[in-house]
Design an enzyme around this catalytic site. Structure first.
Site, PDB file in Angstrom:
ATOM      1  N   VAL A 190     -16.390   3.624  -4.256  1.00 19.34           N
ATOM      2  CA  VAL A 190     -16.891   2.359  -3.703  1.00 19.34           C
ATOM      3  C   VAL A 190     -18.395   2.470  -3.442  1.00 19.34           C
ATOM      4  O   VAL A 190     -19.175   1.572  -3.799  1.00 19.34           O
ATOM      5  CB  VAL A 190     -16.114   1.989  -2.420  1.00 19.34           C
ATOM      6  CG1 VAL A 190     -16.709   0.763  -1.760  1.00 19.34           C
ATOM      7  CG2 VAL A 190     -14.648   1.761  -2.738  1.00 19.34           C
ATOM      8  N   LYS A 249       0.871  -1.182   0.000  1.00 20.23           N
ATOM      9  CA  LYS A 249       0.000   0.000   0.000  1.00 20.23           C
ATOM     10  C   LYS A 249       0.904   1.227   0.000  1.00 20.23           C
ATOM     11  O   LYS A 249       2.015   1.181   0.521  1.00 20.23           O
ATOM     12  CB  LYS A 249      -0.874   0.021   1.264  1.00 20.23           C
ATOM     13  CG  LYS A 249      -2.136   0.844   1.105  1.00 20.23           C
ATOM     14  CD  LYS A 249      -3.274   0.018   0.558  1.00 20.23           C
ATOM     15  CE  LYS A 249      -4.458   0.863   0.176  1.00 20.23           C
ATOM     16  NZ  LYS A 249      -5.623   0.033  -0.176  1.00 20.23           N
ATOM     17  N   ASP A 281      -7.038   4.218  -4.594  1.00 18.31           N
ATOM     18  CA  ASP A 281      -7.694   4.091  -3.288  1.00 18.31           C
ATOM     19  C   ASP A 281      -8.331   5.472  -3.074  1.00 18.31           C
ATOM     20  O   ASP A 281      -8.548   6.207  -4.045  1.00 18.31           O
ATOM     21  CB  ASP A 281      -6.672   3.733  -2.198  1.00 18.31           C
ATOM     22  CG  ASP A 281      -7.322   3.245  -0.901  1.00 18.31           C
ATOM     23  OD1 ASP A 281      -7.679   2.070  -0.817  1.00 18.31           O
ATOM     24  OD2 ASP A 281      -7.510   4.069   0.036  1.00 18.31           O
TER      25      ASP A 281
END
Ligand code: 2IT
Length: 444
Positions: free
Chosen positions: A239, A124, A164
């Site tokens: 999302v 990440k 992200d």
């Protein structure tokens, strides 16, 4: 395994990194029993090896804003674990980003990626840079300067970043463009790329779609039909958008979404052009959800959390620890059927424990939101084969992967009283794969 000893030693090495320590503790508690049945794990210090990141890059990212002023941000990449494949995981650009956040995300990613059955390790990265309110040119300059440092450490078979929070197609385009220029190779080193240059169909929707495939399986396992169920979603980003789209397609009714400013209540249901408007809202860069209420004559409740709204299905889709024990109690009192974390570690450990103690259908992020990275894996496959699958091919594979993750959770999480503890199931299934791979490859 002595959880207290492991945690104590970790607290010394990673002092004050609460999110990271929280994520590790959750996994340790879940796997303790299984771990103790495998003396070879203890002997080889498997858990002590898995809880430490392989390596971390921290670097300075200076860039010049539109006023000509110099700005300095911090950039990071955490290469956590590559036991089962190259490091893989998103980049987060958000003011809250620090090493604790990224270590917890990379740790979670390791198990999540293991659950997908695809050969990907955990990583990440990101920055405390906030793209909200910045011009395209500012975002481009930042991304280019970020890649000037990062490009040496990533590669299509080494470490593959993606999006992200705060990193979407625009940011990935700028970062990939700079990578290509520096590395002089046109490989799939990022996923989430634009369709025109190697991206995969269904990748933008994949986390939300995959989450709903999982939720549907979870309900089916317990003889509950998703059709007609009411749903609330926190957040209104990528999302949340994918989740609202698929929930509506499945015949559920989404009655609320939220933002940092409060929440929207729309009892008619969020469907059709209202879902398209979520994309517009996100792109407006104001980070507020209230304009939805003016546009569609819905109710806006300022300054409160959406989790107080009564609904059958609760989907946290925003950020870590957004759902606290207090919220969990309200959700339980309101008689919700199911809570599924589409955000990474969306619930505090106390909230998750409360759901499990009440025998609720509760699914952890590393299982429910794995559809995003799974589809990234499918993007890597297409890039490696130099082909492009149509949407139904990608979507079918995504659905199969999610159903398989669900089955793994049931297999490892079914309790003697018949209750499926999805937290335990996901952690054990993910851990076993990483542990075995670690054992087989010696002390490296
Ligand atoms: O949290 C996640 O799984 C992601 N942000 C997606 C990572 C990826 O590599 O697609």
């Amino acid at each position: 395994m002595n959880i207290d000893n492991i945690m104590r030693s970790l607290e010394i090495k990673h002092a004050g990194e609460f999110e990271f320590l929280q994520a590790v503790k959750e996994v340790l508690v879940s796997i303790e029993e299984v771990y103790n049945q495998h003396p070879e794990f203890e002997k080889n210090k498997i858990i002590e090896r898995i809880v430490e990141p392989d390596r971390i890059f921290t670097f300075k990212v200076p860039w010049v804003d539109d006023k000509g002023e110099i700005q300095i941000n911090l950039g990071y990449r955490v290469q956590f674990n590559n036991a089962i494949g190259p490091y893989k995981g998103g980049m987060r650009f958000h003011t809250s980003v620090n090493l604790s956040t990224l270590k917890f995300l990379a740790f979670e990613q390791t198990f999540k990626n293991a659950l997908t059955t695809l050969p990907m390790g955990g990583g990440k990265g990101g920055s405390d840079f906030n793209p909200k309110g910045k011009s395209n040119m500012e975002v481009m300059r930042f991304c280019q300067n970020f890649m000037l440092e990062l490009w040496r450490h990533v590669g299509a078979d080494t470490d593959i970043p993606a999006g992200d929070i705060g990193v979407g197609a625009r940011e990935i385009g700028y970062m990939y463009g700079m990578y290509k220029k520096l590395a002089r190779e046109n490989t799939g080193v990022f996923t989430g790329k634009g369709l025109e240059y190697g991206g995969s169909l269904v990748r933008p929707e994949a986390t939300g779609f995959g989450g709903l495939y999982f939720v549907r399986q979870m309900l089916k396992e317990h003889q509950i039909d998703i059709q007609g169920k009411t749903v609330i979603v926190s957040g209104f980003g990528n999302v949340a958008w994918g989740a609202v789209t698929k929930a509506t397609q499945m015949g559920a009714k989404v009655i609320g979404i939220s933002g940092p400013d409060g929440y929207i209540l729309d009892h008619e249901g969020i469907s059709g052009k209202k879902i398209d408007y979520m994309l517009e809202l996100r792109e407006s860069c104001n980070d507020i959800v209230s304009p939805y209420a003016e546009k569609f004559e819905a109710e806006f409740v300022p300054g409160r959390k959406i989790f107080e709204v009564r609904a059958d299905i609760v989907l946290p889709c925003a950020i870590q620890n957004e759902l606290t024990e207090e919220d969990a109690q309200k959700i339980i009192d309101n008689g919700a059927v199911c809570v599924a974390e589409l955000s990474n570690m969306g619930c505090t450990n106390e909230a998750a424990d409360l759901f499990v103690a009440h025998r609720m259908l509760f699914a952890p992020g590393k299982a429910v939101n794995a559809g995003g990275v799974a589809t990234s894996g499918l993007e890597m496959t297409q890039n490696a084969m130099h082909i492009h699958w149509d949407a139904s091919e990608v979507d079918d594979r995504l659905r199969q992967i999610m159903n398989n993750i669900h089955d793994q959770c049931v297999k490892f999480g079914r309790q003697p009283d018949g209750y499926v503890n999805y937290v335990k199931g996901a952690n054990i299934a993910g851990f076993m794969k990483v542990a075995r791979a670690t054992l087989m490859q010696g002390i490296v």
